[in-house]
Design a protein around this motif. Sequence first.
Motif, PDB file in Angstrom:
ATOM      1  N   LEU A 157      31.800  23.221-124.781  1.00  0.00           N
ATOM      2  CA  LEU A 157      30.974  23.791-123.722  1.00  0.00           C
ATOM      3  C   LEU A 157      31.481  23.415-122.335  1.00  0.00           C
ATOM      4  CD1 LEU A 157      27.370  23.183-125.148  1.00  0.00           C
ATOM      5  CD2 LEU A 157      28.558  25.375-124.955  1.00  0.00           C
ATOM      6  N   GLU A 158      32.076  22.232-122.232  1.00  0.00           N
ATOM      7  CA  GLU A 158      32.574  21.775-120.926  1.00  0.00           C
ATOM      8  C   GLU A 158      33.765  22.592-120.454  1.00  0.00           C
ATOM      9  OE1 GLU A 158      33.250  17.692-121.856  1.00  0.00           O
ATOM     10  OE2 GLU A 158      31.337  17.030-121.018  1.00  0.00           O
ATOM     11  N   GLU A 159      34.579  23.076-121.379  1.00  0.00           N
ATOM     12  CA  GLU A 159      35.758  23.877-121.027  1.00  0.00           C
ATOM     13  C   GLU A 159      35.796  25.123-121.901  1.00  0.00           C
ATOM     14  OE1 GLU A 159      39.314  21.573-121.108  1.00  0.00           O
ATOM     15  OE2 GLU A 159      38.484  19.947-119.903  1.00  0.00           O
ATOM     16  N   PRO A 160      34.891  26.053-121.677  1.00  0.00           N
ATOM     17  CA  PRO A 160      34.809  27.223-122.551  1.00  0.00           C
ATOM     18  C   PRO A 160      36.011  28.142-122.371  1.00  0.00           C
ATOM     19  CG  PRO A 160      33.393  27.495-120.645  1.00  0.00           C
ATOM     20  CD  PRO A 160      33.901  26.085-120.595  1.00  0.00           C
ATOM     21  N   PRO A 161      36.508  28.721-123.449  1.00  0.00           N
ATOM     22  CA  PRO A 161      37.593  29.689-123.332  1.00  0.00           C
ATOM     23  C   PRO A 161      37.131  30.941-122.589  1.00  0.00           C
ATOM     24  CG  PRO A 161      37.346  28.898-125.596  1.00  0.00           C
ATOM     25  CD  PRO A 161      36.130  28.461-124.840  1.00  0.00           C
ATOM     26  N   ARG A 162      38.061  31.743-122.156  1.00  0.00           N
ATOM     27  CA  ARG A 162      37.732  32.985-121.464  1.00  0.00           C
ATOM     28  C   ARG A 162      37.049  33.947-122.433  1.00  0.00           C
ATOM     29  NH1 ARG A 162      39.796  38.018-120.215  1.00  0.00           N
ATOM     30  NH2 ARG A 162      41.402  37.811-121.826  1.00  0.00           N
ATOM     31  N   ARG A 163      36.064  34.668-121.913  1.00  0.00           N
ATOM     32  CA  ARG A 163      35.296  35.642-122.699  1.00  0.00           C
ATOM     33  C   ARG A 163      34.706  35.013-123.965  1.00  0.00           C
ATOM     34  NH1 ARG A 163      35.945  41.071-121.072  1.00  0.00           N
ATOM     35  NH2 ARG A 163      35.739  41.961-123.156  1.00  0.00           N
ATOM     36  N   ALA A 164      34.219  33.795-123.781  1.00  0.00           N
ATOM     37  CA  ALA A 164      33.515  33.103-124.865  1.00  0.00           C
ATOM     38  C   ALA A 164      32.029  33.067-124.537  1.00  0.00           C
ATOM     39  CB  ALA A 164      34.048  31.686-125.035  1.00  0.00           C
ATOM     40  N   LEU A 165      31.199  33.192-125.567  1.00  0.00           N
ATOM     41  CA  LEU A 165      29.754  33.165-125.394  1.00  0.00           C
ATOM     42  C   LEU A 165      29.142  32.279-126.472  1.00  0.00           C
ATOM     43  CD1 LEU A 165      27.112  34.252-124.113  1.00  0.00           C
ATOM     44  CD2 LEU A 165      27.269  36.193-125.699  1.00  0.00           C
ATOM     45  N   PHE A 166      28.324  31.326-126.036  1.00  0.00           N
ATOM     46  CA  PHE A 166      27.613  30.448-126.957  1.00  0.00           C
ATOM     47  C   PHE A 166      26.127  30.794-126.916  1.00  0.00           C
ATOM     48  CE2 PHE A 166      31.419  28.147-125.912  1.00  0.00           C
ATOM     49  CZ  PHE A 166      31.764  27.505-127.094  1.00  0.00           C
ATOM     50  N   LEU A 167      25.553  31.018-128.082  1.00  0.00           N
ATOM     51  CA  LEU A 167      24.120  31.234-128.218  1.00  0.00           C
ATOM     52  C   LEU A 167      23.590  30.062-129.036  1.00  0.00           C
ATOM     53  CD1 LEU A 167      24.222  35.061-128.969  1.00  0.00           C
ATOM     54  CD2 LEU A 167      23.810  33.937-126.770  1.00  0.00           C
ATOM     55  N   VAL A 168      22.976  29.123-128.337  1.00  0.00           N
ATOM     56  CA  VAL A 168      22.566  27.854-128.936  1.00  0.00           C
ATOM     57  C   VAL A 168      21.057  27.891-129.162  1.00  0.00           C
ATOM     58  CG1 VAL A 168      22.601  25.343-128.687  1.00  0.00           C
ATOM     59  CG2 VAL A 168      24.445  26.720-127.690  1.00  0.00           C
ATOM     60  N   LEU A 169      20.637  27.807-130.403  1.00  0.00           N
ATOM     61  CA  LEU A 169      19.223  27.893-130.738  1.00  0.00           C
ATOM     62  C   LEU A 169      18.623  26.503-130.885  1.00  0.00           C
ATOM     63  CD1 LEU A 169      19.426  30.658-133.511  1.00  0.00           C
ATOM     64  CD2 LEU A 169      19.621  30.892-131.033  1.00  0.00           C
ATOM     65  N   THR A 170      17.384  26.359-130.465  1.00  0.00           N
ATOM     66  CA  THR A 170      16.724  25.060-130.621  1.00  0.00           C
ATOM     67  C   THR A 170      15.220  25.235-130.777  1.00  0.00           C
ATOM     68  OG1 THR A 170      16.272  22.903-129.597  1.00  0.00           O
ATOM     69  CG2 THR A 170      16.623  24.746-128.112  1.00  0.00           C
ATOM     70  N   HIS A 171      14.662  24.480-131.734  1.00  0.00           N
ATOM     71  CA  HIS A 171      13.208  24.426-131.896  1.00  0.00           C
ATOM     72  C   HIS A 171      12.613  23.340-131.001  1.00  0.00           C
ATOM     73  CE1 HIS A 171      14.432  26.722-135.308  1.00  0.00           C
ATOM     74  NE2 HIS A 171      14.660  25.707-136.114  1.00  0.00           N
ATOM     75  N   ALA A 172      13.429  22.351-130.636  1.00  0.00           N
ATOM     76  CA  ALA A 172      12.935  21.198-129.866  1.00  0.00           C
ATOM     77  C   ALA A 172      13.988  20.803-128.839  1.00  0.00           C
ATOM     78  CB  ALA A 172      12.628  20.028-130.801  1.00  0.00           C
ATOM     79  N   PRO A 173      14.055  21.496-127.698  1.00  0.00           N
ATOM     80  CA  PRO A 173      15.114  21.233-126.715  1.00  0.00           C
ATOM     81  C   PRO A 173      15.127  19.805-126.204  1.00  0.00           C
ATOM     82  CG  PRO A 173      13.393  22.654-125.799  1.00  0.00           C
ATOM     83  CD  PRO A 173      13.170  22.591-127.272  1.00  0.00           C
ATOM     84  N   GLY A 174      13.978  19.142-126.185  1.00  0.00           N
ATOM     85  CA  GLY A 174      13.938  17.773-125.689  1.00  0.00           C
ATOM     86  C   GLY A 174      14.707  16.792-126.538  1.00  0.00           C
ATOM     87  N   LYS A 175      15.023  17.176-127.781  1.00  0.00           N
ATOM     88  CA  LYS A 175      15.764  16.284-128.674  1.00  0.00           C
ATOM     89  C   LYS A 175      17.278  16.462-128.565  1.00  0.00           C
ATOM     90  CE  LYS A 175      12.016  15.965-132.076  1.00  0.00           C
ATOM     91  NZ  LYS A 175      11.628  16.168-133.504  1.00  0.00           N
TER      92      LYS A 175
END
Length: 339
Positions: A157-175
Amino acid sequence: MSTLLDGALPPAQTPHLFGHAAAERFLAESYSSGKGHHAILIEGPEGIGKATLAFRFAYHVLTHPEPAEAPAMLSDPDPQSLVYRQIVSGASHNLLHLTRPLDEKTGREKSAITVEEVRRAGRFFSQTSGTGNWRIVIVDPADDLNRNAANALLKILEEPPRRALFLVLTHAPGKLLPTIRSRCLPLALRPLSPTHLAEALGALGVALPAARANEVLTAAKGSVAEALKLVNHGGLDILEAFGAILSKTDTAARKEMHRLADVLSAKDSGTIFDFFTALVETHVQDAARQAARAGEGARADRLASLSTALTEKLATAEAYNLDRKQTILSLIDAIRAER
């Protein structure tokens, strides 16, 4: 590869999404603007459509690879399209779905998304680099990442490639690791309204029991997954049995406790056991909040401590594969002592 509930469809194959039109519009408009974030943190309770939304957006991006030419609203996928067929079959070279892997020895899901799974994302990007296509990774859910896997994801995530997309799912973002949250754009989804929940269940062909439809829609708290557990996995019976046990005297309740524990500890009862443990934890947490609002500080403190103790007991039981029936009986005993 999460266990699929009876009556559910895999998110990639779910043709319609209910109750999240605003989130769909936001994703489509941010993408078409050409200024969309490379990592979206899709937040919300389990079973409300986060994974379905992620796959719909992935389908949208891969169908319209040029943002400026993309429509400003997501649409239901076309089952005849090549993009859809590739996504559903897991054969897309441009989409990677990271979830808990199967243990080859037991055939069951592992307890976490491992670092080896996240490293697949690194290989995925290197193999598809130079094609000019979008490369999308769905992390489902990030709550299941172990520590090493979370750190490995953070590096990408710190150095994402070009035209890359991350869809990160979470039930409890605080964790999640704060550093992961800070590198994602949060998109919070709310539980479904009773109307949208009923529509979603109807689209799946799930018939609500006529006499208890309102009970299901209320107890599910806006979650399709919870509604399916209630209707198709015996959840309504578990709710009724648990309430009866709490209302009876020790002698009268003991037989009911053993009967319930036998059901919850039977072979292949993992789904309903998880339903029950979530029910127990929610019951204690709600009781603690009610005591605090009523000014019963000492009781609220005891219930808060009990909630922590129950969570630790369940974690220990899972880690050491302790007898499930005895675990259930001890949980109920602890709750009954605080009535």
